[in-house]
Design an enzyme around this catalytic site. Structure first.
Site, PDB file in Angstrom:
ATOM      1  CE1 TYR A  57      -5.221   2.735  -5.698  1.00  0.00           C
ATOM      2  CE2 TYR A  57      -3.460   4.355  -5.764  1.00  0.00           C
ATOM      3  CZ  TYR A  57      -3.957   3.145  -5.320  1.00  0.00           C
ATOM      4  OH  TYR A  57      -3.183   2.341  -4.516  1.00  0.00           O
ATOM      5  CB  CYS A 112      -0.902  -0.005   1.230  1.00  0.00           C
ATOM      6  SG  CYS A 112      -1.839   1.516   1.455  1.00  0.00           S
ATOM      7  CD1 TRP A 172      -6.145  -3.536   4.963  1.00  0.00           C
ATOM      8  CD2 TRP A 172      -4.589  -4.661   3.817  1.00  0.00           C
ATOM      9  NE1 TRP A 172      -5.784  -2.759   3.894  1.00  0.00           N
ATOM     10  CE2 TRP A 172      -4.830  -3.422   3.168  1.00  0.00           C
ATOM     11  CE3 TRP A 172      -3.648  -5.528   3.277  1.00  0.00           C
ATOM     12  CZ2 TRP A 172      -4.160  -3.044   2.011  1.00  0.00           C
ATOM     13  CZ3 TRP A 172      -2.972  -5.150   2.121  1.00  0.00           C
ATOM     14  CH2 TRP A 172      -3.236  -3.922   1.505  1.00  0.00           C
ATOM     15  CB  VAL A 207     -10.526  -2.642   7.430  1.00  0.00           C
ATOM     16  CG1 VAL A 207      -9.275  -3.076   8.197  1.00  0.00           C
ATOM     17  CG2 VAL A 207     -11.778  -2.875   8.271  1.00  0.00           C
ATOM     18  CB  VAL A 230      -2.653  -0.502   6.105  1.00  0.00           C
ATOM     19  CG1 VAL A 230      -3.064  -1.785   6.771  1.00  0.00           C
ATOM     20  CG2 VAL A 230      -2.617  -0.675   4.580  1.00  0.00           C
TER      21      VAL A 230
END
Length: 323
Positions: A184, A58, A91, A121, A123
């Site tokens: 993206y 990520c 994750w 969720v 990171v």
């Protein structure tokens, strides 16, 4: 210690989430705590108290990973790397168990902090061992806090100097919108017209950065800053993933003399190169975004040669300029 069962798309489906409603400039994180040296925020910087949950795949987590390494915080803030492939459970801890809480899934940390949580969720996550809750999953804040709050135990390197902050903030905002998020937007564009606009924006900024880096080693001269960290995480993934997978392919990063040399210059710093894992990166993007890659086949290349000579000076050593 428990770990999650293997990735199983047939049983759990693909990971999906609905972005929360709210203003466009809302923080990307759900938990917004800030760690400060004096504890005035409610979260005092202390060695051994905090633990990072991250993914090497990520780019948003990679910022915090790099800053932690640059600042020499390996023995101050713990870190656990999650599996790069997400099924519908999100994750997960697979190859490495969670040494702090015995969680099998990262969503367990979210629900331990907020039992009613049912959102995205993400990171990185900073966990407070003392209070047993998440401090923050707001990635823009986390890299800044890791860069400043733990200075009592850290390598003396100021990535966000006061005199440069207005310029860093302005450049970060532009890079975030047009490059970090821009790739993206290319990948998930829903029409040819949208894609054409997004890809043009990405390469307009890259062209400007190429010119900027033709006369300076880093984005703000000879001083490495937070801006370099935030740009690098996209550049490191560009030719391997963003060009082929997201169709950000007007030019390769390797086609830019200065940007590509700059990327290799950063890669030569262990905090950057030592945390850049193309295996994790490729498996994450190509296996967990079926709308773009229905076969989930992970390509063997391209393989950027990050170790080729960059010609931009001797290897940068964090803290050496102030010792």
């Amino acid at each position: 210690m428990p770990v999650a069962s293997p990735v199983d798309f047939a049983t759990y489906g693909d990971y999906a989430f609905t972005p929360p409603a709210g203003p466009r400039d809302a923080p990307p994180g759900h938990f917004l705590g800030r760690v400060t040296a004096d504890g005035s925020s409610g979260w005092r910087a202390e060695p051994g108290r905090y633990h990072l949950y991250v993914s090497l795949a990520c780019p948003w987590a990679h910022r915090s990973i790099i800053v932690r390494a640059l600042k020499g915080l390996d023995d101050v803030v713990g870190m656990t790397v999650l599996d790069p492939v997400r099924d519908g459970r999100g994750w997960a801890f697979r190859d490495v168990a969670d040494p702090v809480n015995d969680f099998a899934l990262l969503r367990d940390a979210y629900r331990a902090t907020d039992p009613g949580f049912d959102g995205h969720v993400s990171v990185p996550v900073l966990w407070d061992r003392e209070k047993g809750v998440i401090v923050s999953n707001n990635y823009p804040d986390l890299s800044l806090d890791l860069g400043r709050a733990f200075d009592a135990w850290a390598t003396p390197l100021d990535l966000y100097p006061a005199a440069l902050r207005p310029g860093i903030d302005a450049l970060n905002a532009k890079i975030y919108t047009t490059v970090n998020k821009g790739v993206y937007r290319c990948g998930f564009a829903r029409s040819q017209g949208s894609y054409d606009r997004f890809v043009a924006t990405v390469f307009t900024t890259l062209d400007e950065l190429e010119e900027r880096l033709s006369t300076r080693r880093f984005l703000f001269g000879d001083q490495l800053t937070e801006a370099d960290v935030r740009l690098y995480v996209t550049l490191a993934r560009f030719d391997a993933v963003y060009a082929p997978h997201f169709r950000a392919s007007l030019r390769r990063l390797a086609d830019y003399d200065h940007l590509w040399a700059y990327t290799r210059d950063l890669y030569a710093i262990p905090a950057f190169g030592g945390t850049t894992d193309l295996d994790h990166i490729r498996r994450h993007y190509f296996r967990t975004q079926p709308a773009l890659n229905p076969s989930r086949i992970v390509p063997a290349g391209p393989v950027p040669d990050f170790t080729a000579p960059h010609g931009r000076g001797p290897r940068f050593v964090p803290g050496a300029e102030v010792r």
